[in-house]
Scaffold this motif. Structure first.
Motif, PDB file in Angstrom:
ATOM      1  N   ALA A  92       6.304   7.525   4.625  1.00 11.10           N
ATOM      2  CA  ALA A  92       5.538   6.426   4.030  1.00 11.10           C
ATOM      3  C   ALA A  92       4.049   6.732   3.954  1.00 11.10           C
ATOM      4  N   LEU A  93       3.495   7.390   4.968  1.00 10.69           N
ATOM      5  CA  LEU A  93       2.057   7.650   4.980  1.00 10.69           C
ATOM      6  C   LEU A  93       1.646   8.716   3.976  1.00 10.69           C
ATOM      7  N   ALA A  94       2.618   9.403   3.391  1.00  9.84           N
ATOM      8  CA  ALA A  94       2.293  10.415   2.375  1.00  9.84           C
ATOM      9  C   ALA A  94       1.759   9.763   1.105  1.00  9.84           C
ATOM     10  N   THR A  95       2.133   8.510   0.863  1.00 10.96           N
ATOM     11  CA  THR A  95       1.733   7.833  -0.380  1.00 10.96           C
ATOM     12  C   THR A  95       0.923   6.564  -0.135  1.00 10.96           C
ATOM     13  N   THR A  96       0.662   6.229   1.126  1.00 13.36           N
ATOM     14  CA  THR A  96      -0.065   5.003   1.453  1.00 13.36           C
ATOM     15  C   THR A  96      -1.391   5.341   2.117  1.00 13.36           C
ATOM     16  N   PRO A  97      -2.513   4.894   1.564  1.00 19.37           N
ATOM     17  CA  PRO A  97      -3.807   5.118   2.215  1.00 19.37           C
ATOM     18  C   PRO A  97      -3.789   4.572   3.639  1.00 19.37           C
ATOM     19  N   TYR A  98      -4.480   5.265   4.543  1.00 16.53           N
ATOM     20  CA  TYR A  98      -4.384   4.921   5.956  1.00 16.53           C
ATOM     21  C   TYR A  98      -4.863   3.501   6.242  1.00 16.53           C
ATOM     22  N   ALA A  99      -5.950   3.072   5.619  1.00 16.95           N
ATOM     23  CA  ALA A  99      -6.465   1.716   5.860  1.00 16.95           C
ATOM     24  C   ALA A  99      -5.444   0.663   5.422  1.00 16.95           C
ATOM     25  N   GLU A 100      -4.724   0.926   4.330  1.00 12.47           N
ATOM     26  CA  GLU A 100      -3.680  -0.002   3.890  1.00 12.47           C
ATOM     27  C   GLU A 100      -2.496   0.017   4.854  1.00 12.47           C
ATOM     28  N   ALA A 101      -2.199   1.189   5.407  1.00 10.97           N
ATOM     29  CA  ALA A 101      -1.125   1.277   6.396  1.00 10.97           C
ATOM     30  C   ALA A 101      -1.481   0.474   7.642  1.00 10.97           C
ATOM     31  N   VAL A 102      -2.735   0.534   8.065  1.00  7.93           N
ATOM     32  CA  VAL A 102      -3.189  -0.254   9.213  1.00  7.93           C
ATOM     33  C   VAL A 102      -3.049  -1.745   8.914  1.00  7.93           C
ATOM     34  N   GLY A 103      -3.369  -2.149   7.681  1.00 13.39           N
ATOM     35  CA  GLY A 103      -3.164  -3.539   7.291  1.00 13.39           C
ATOM     36  C   GLY A 103      -1.699  -3.940   7.379  1.00 13.39           C
ATOM     37  N   ALA A 104      -0.802  -3.014   6.998  1.00 19.17           N
ATOM     38  CA  ALA A 104       0.633  -3.275   7.105  1.00 19.17           C
ATOM     39  C   ALA A 104       1.059  -3.397   8.564  1.00 19.17           C
ATOM     40  N   TYR A 105       0.467  -2.574   9.450  1.00 21.97           N
ATOM     41  CA  TYR A 105       0.762  -2.687  10.885  1.00 21.97           C
ATOM     42  C   TYR A 105       0.404  -4.082  11.398  1.00 21.97           C
ATOM     43  N   VAL A 106      -0.736  -4.591  10.946  1.00 16.35           N
ATOM     44  CA  VAL A 106      -1.203  -5.915  11.378  1.00 16.35           C
ATOM     45  C   VAL A 106      -0.226  -6.996  10.937  1.00 16.35           C
ATOM     46  N   VAL A 107       0.204  -6.925   9.682  1.00 10.25           N
ATOM     47  CA  VAL A 107       1.131  -7.940   9.146  1.00 10.25           C
ATOM     48  C   VAL A 107       2.459  -7.894   9.896  1.00 10.25           C
ATOM     49  N   SER A 108       2.993  -6.700  10.111  1.00 12.00           N
ATOM     50  CA  SER A 108       4.265  -6.559  10.816  1.00 12.00           C
ATOM     51  C   SER A 108       4.164  -7.099  12.237  1.00 12.00           C
ATOM     52  N   ALA A 109       3.061  -6.780  12.931  1.00 11.31           N
ATOM     53  CA  ALA A 109       2.874  -7.256  14.301  1.00 11.31           C
ATOM     54  C   ALA A 109       2.770  -8.774  14.352  1.00 11.31           C
ATOM     55  N   ALA A 110       2.042  -9.360  13.397  1.00 13.09           N
ATOM     56  CA  ALA A 110       1.912 -10.813  13.341  1.00 13.09           C
ATOM     57  C   ALA A 110       3.278 -11.475  13.130  1.00 13.09           C
ATOM     58  N   ALA A 111       4.127 -10.837  12.333  1.00 14.05           N
ATOM     59  CA  ALA A 111       5.472 -11.376  12.097  1.00 14.05           C
ATOM     60  C   ALA A 111       6.284 -11.393  13.390  1.00 14.05           C
ATOM     61  N   PHE A 112       6.113 -10.393  14.245  1.00 18.08           N
ATOM     62  CA  PHE A 112       6.824 -10.372  15.530  1.00 18.08           C
ATOM     63  C   PHE A 112       6.317 -11.465  16.469  1.00 18.08           C
TER      64      PHE A 112
END
Length: 418
Positions: A92-112
């Motif tokens: 996934a990180l091959a095509t996703t900018p790192y800052a956007e990936a960090v944003g995705a980490y935040v959203v996933s964590a909030a969902a938990f």
């Protein structure tokens, strides 16, 4: 859980086995799967500083949450990073900018965090029949038991030494079998100069803050898969490991606290951490301590070891990864033999549900991978379907079964309503 001796004074002998169990679980985690984190960081093109920050954030987060949960519950709550999610991020990180990936980490964590606060996950866990849960755990762990002996083909001297020593120690002093093979294996590797510590330099890791960026693409392609993979591949089997060894802590605070920890650590690189599954079994079974009320010490020990690794960042993680793969797999497999045997015995104990439990065991052992979801989830789904078909209304049956053993307080109310 018996609580009569939970508050009795701790003796030194009470510490040895759970501390070693915690150490082994940490060694197995770093030595076995942490390479995925470095692979994902390389694919993303992260600098050494950002990579060290990822190691720091995930190690400190795992250590603190596991330590706090184990201390508060007095049960061995072992946390870990999401291994299937790390494998997913390698692509996934091959095509996703790192800052956007960090944003995705935040959203996933909030969902938990929301999931834990809702209480929904705990209600689902309580509906799973005990035989199916035991079959699932045995199937998940089976490959580790097989790899313990498969090492004979790769490194017969090392694997053979550990296996023979384990059997002899089991006969002579069963309580110290796992401690013994860990010490003997390390001594053997050092004597053969197979662990190079000459270039070891302890350097403190420095967290690096990355400002999260939120995009629809990252939400759908990273956050959603990350949430589902971690839920089905880590939280579900992790909770079943606890239940299988008789621990009754609710899933709600575990999901909430690990989700909150992931949320706080996400800007520093942590993709997700959660309750452990495979490495938790090393700390929740009899090998950790004969008395279940003493096994929580393993959770404290594991937490401390994770924090130590986090403080020194990539350095200590690299040391664990320097151990030969055969040492890691053989050590893990032998440490899990008791749990595998106990799970199989529990799965096949009830003749009425034996076939459904056996189907669960085989399906989980097959490690089916479909739609990007791992084998633990599909083994559970197949097992539940088989149980429902072969045994009728499985939720009601499970409630009655657990009511008879006192496992689920809500079971009595469920039966009365029926």
């Amino acid at each position: 859980m018996p609580s009569s001796d939970t508050h009795s004074p701790l003796r030194f002998s009470d510490l040895i086995h759970p501390v070693v169990a915690g150490l082994i679980s940490v060694i197995v985690n770093y030595g076995g799967t942490f390479i995925l984190v470095f692979q994902a960081a390389k694919v993303a093109g992260l600098s050494p500083e950002l990579t060290a920050s990822w190691v720091w954030s995930i190690s400190i987060g795992v250590g603190v949450t596991g330590l706090v949960l184990s201390w508060l519950s007095r049960e061995p709550i072992i946390t870990a990073w999401s291994t299937p999610a790390a494998a997913f991020l390698v692509t996934a990180l091959a095509t996703t900018p790192y800052a956007e990936a960090v944003g995705a980490y935040v959203v996933s964590a909030a969902a938990f965090v929301v999931l834990g606060l809702s209480g929904w996950f705990e209600r689902v866990i309580r509906l799973i029949p005990p035989g199916v849960a035991s079959g699932l755990l045995a199937g998940i762990l089976l490959q580790f038991g097989i790899k313990a002996f498969g090492g004979m083909s790769v490194d017969p001297l090392l694997a053979g030494l550990l296996i023979v020593a384990y059997v002899l120690l089991k006969r002579l002093t069963a309580r110290y079998a796992v401690v013994g093979i860990l010490a003997l294996g390390l001594a053997f590797l050092l004597a053969q100069d197979r662990v190079d510590l000459s270039g070891l330099q302890l350097r403190f890791a420095a967290p690096v803050f990355t400002r999260p960026e939120f995009t629809l693409n990252a939400l759908l392609s990273v956050a959603l898969p990350l949430f589902l993979i971690t839920l089905t591949g880590q939280y579900m089997p992790g909770m079943l490991v606890l239940r299988n060894d008789g621990f009754k802590t609710s899933a709600n605070p575990i999901v909430t606290l690990t989700g909150l920890g992931s949320l706080l650590m996400a800007p520093f690189g942590s993709h997700a951490f959660n309750i452990a599954a495979i490495t938790a079994a090393i700390c929740t079974g009899k090998e950790a301590h004969e008395e279940p009320s003493r096994r929580w010490i393993a959770g404290i020990a594991a937490g401390v070891f994770y924090i130590l690794v986090g403080v020194f960042g990539v350095t200590l993680a690299a040391v664990f990864m320097a151990f030969p793969a055969t040492f890691i797999t053989t050590l893990a497999g032998l440490a899990l033999l008791g749990t595998i045997g106990g799970s199989l015995a529990n799965a096949l104990a009830d003749a009425k549900t034996r076939e459904a439990s056996l189907i669960t065991f085989l399906a989980a052992a097959a490690n089916i991978s479909m739609l990007g979801i791992g084998g633990a989830f599909w083994g559970l789904v197949i097992g539940l379907v088989a149980h429902a078909v072969l045994n009728g209304q499985w939720p009601r049956r499970a409630a009655r079964s657990e009511a008879g053993t006192g496992n689920v307080p809500a079971a009595d109310a469920a039966i009365k309503r029926s």
